[in-house]
Design an enzyme around this catalytic site. Sequence first.
Site, PDB file in Angstrom:
ATOM      1  CG  ASP A 300      12.912 -18.979  -4.345  1.00  0.00           C
ATOM      2  OD1 ASP A 300      11.692 -18.948  -4.580  1.00  0.00           O
ATOM      3  OD2 ASP A 300      13.434 -19.817  -3.593  1.00  0.00           O
ATOM      4  CG  ASP A 458       8.043 -19.868   3.976  1.00  0.00           C
ATOM      5  OD1 ASP A 458       8.111 -20.476   2.905  1.00  0.00           O
ATOM      6  OD2 ASP A 458       7.889 -18.630   4.044  1.00  0.00           O
TER       7      ASP A 458
END
Length: 603
Positions: A300, A458
């Site tokens: 990330d 998500d």
Amino acid sequence: MKDCSLCTKQHCSVMEGIPYASFTSFATKSLSFSSLSPSSIIVPHRKSQKNTLKSVSPRKLVIRASSASSSGSVVTLLDYGAGNVRSLRNAIHFLGFKIEDVQTPKDILNAERLIFPGVGAFASAMDVLVKTGMDEALRTYIKDDRPFLGICLGLQLLFEYSEENGPVNGLGLVPGVVGRFNSSNGFRVPHIGWNALQIAKDSEILEDVGDQHVYFVHSYRAMPSDDNKEWVSSTCNYGDDFIASIRRGNVHGVQFHPEKSGDVGLSILRRFLLPNSRGKKNPTQGKASKLAKRVIACLDVRTNDKGDLVVTKGDQYDVREHTKENEVRNLGKPVELAGQYYKDGADEVSFLNITGFRDFPLGDLPMLQVLRQASENVFVPLTVGGGIRDFTDANGRYYSSLEVASEYFRSGADKISIGSDAAYAAEEYLKTKVKTGKSSLEQISRVYGNQAVVVSIDPRRVYLKSPNDVEFKTIRVTKPGPNGEEYAWYQCTVNGGREGRPIGAYELAKAVEELGAGEILLNCIDCDGQGKGFDIDLIKLISDAVSIPVIASSGAGAVEHFSEVFTESNASAALAAGIFHRKEVPIQSVKRHLLKEGIEVRM
Ligand code: 1PR
């Protein structure tokens, strides 16, 4: 659908933007793709690349670049205006070779050693070859038994014809038909991942392979038959035995991607480039194998408060330290970590530009730079996500999501991952039941192929007292909720988990499969960074609902979590971040554990 995402990249965009007839000078024309992109910020992609060998040496075979004898050797590349075979270019440079691009059919006839990666869909590739006279030059070159390596579509085009949007005639050099994998027998299509080969005969370039896995990504394949058995040098089993490689004399073709198959892939390329570099070995018999389960390292990435691009990691998506300074967690440098994970044996590396929803990625040059640098030394697939959507900048300049994706591909991505924009597209599709063809997902998969497009979901778990409390798919949870709730649904979010949407993970997954996604990256906000294991309920739900591969993500904290997710669900891959960044569990320990548990992995 395009057959090969690794080969495709900007090719199809080039072909959409420029009439075939204008492909008079392939490599030169391909540069005109930048007309699709913001010229002020696009770095030309055909720059010769430096060989940055020093930083990474692959794990097992220790394939090294440019021995004195090979340094400066030249290989001819038939990249028919198609663009980005950047991974292949990087691998060839890594091995110390220079590349000459084919500009005219004559260059094919004059080549000493020719690599043909093949790009895009079968029909459009043949169209370009025929319109430019390259087809005849290729036939002559191959019939003369000159050194040739076709990769993926570059192998398929040698056959008589393909069923991909066809039948469409091929070069007709190898007897047989290229057909689509059958997904009705439970095998997920596209065939994405690492498989071992069954060696059928001495294939010279495969001598180092043995039972090691190589990387495939395709939906079409040719089958072995009596008619082509003198050509077939190896097969691979995925539902059926299909042709993994061919060899006759100096002519080779491989369905897999050596440039993305780690050090074993580099050794294959090296053996083609330097055929007499090592003594002859007896062909090693490869074990028949299932598709290996993949272990993926995820980075990330975002800019921290000092303006540096860092690898960060959240707890349930909160990436800030809980200190007075409240700074963004910094777990390392993206290029270094990607190189490290490649050396450690990651089967893929993913970069998620986690602030892409607010920072336009084409303005985010460091991220593109990261990709360019990482792809020079990482020879397994790279996925990049974050900010793939249509965008109008402050000057009123409009950028399509296709341009954003194209720039990611040109910078070294093999797959792109779409989060928020895919959720909006799925909502719209479920509301209208109409495929407009205009969503980022549809456009990018049409041009680059389904297998190049991952949708990142998500979701957040929402507990329910009764399964009828919502209009979305609910499940009976394995562990009851905080107030004894026995049911839950998984609400999708956008903008890095900041906004809940009126759609469940189940509905979204099924919709994006129909819209053209080739793979699903299934996160879970509740489990992210917790180290308590994957959300098996969620992963079972989604991997049973779709026929494309599902990557389980969020929550890995121990090797047992990986075996659990592979035995309890139909996930094709498992992704982890925190445990790898914090060096709590090495990738090799995960793989050794999986092997011990009888789960096939690439070692
Ligand atoms: O919406 O198209 O711009 O894409 C944004 C992308 O960035 C999405 O793929 C979204 O998942 C990701 N993202 C956005 N915000 C965050 C955040 O953490 N604040 N990261 C974020 C998502 C989840 C995983 C993580 C696993 C494994 N990170 O990628 O790596 O949960 O972690 P673990 O092994 O440590 O548990 P768009």
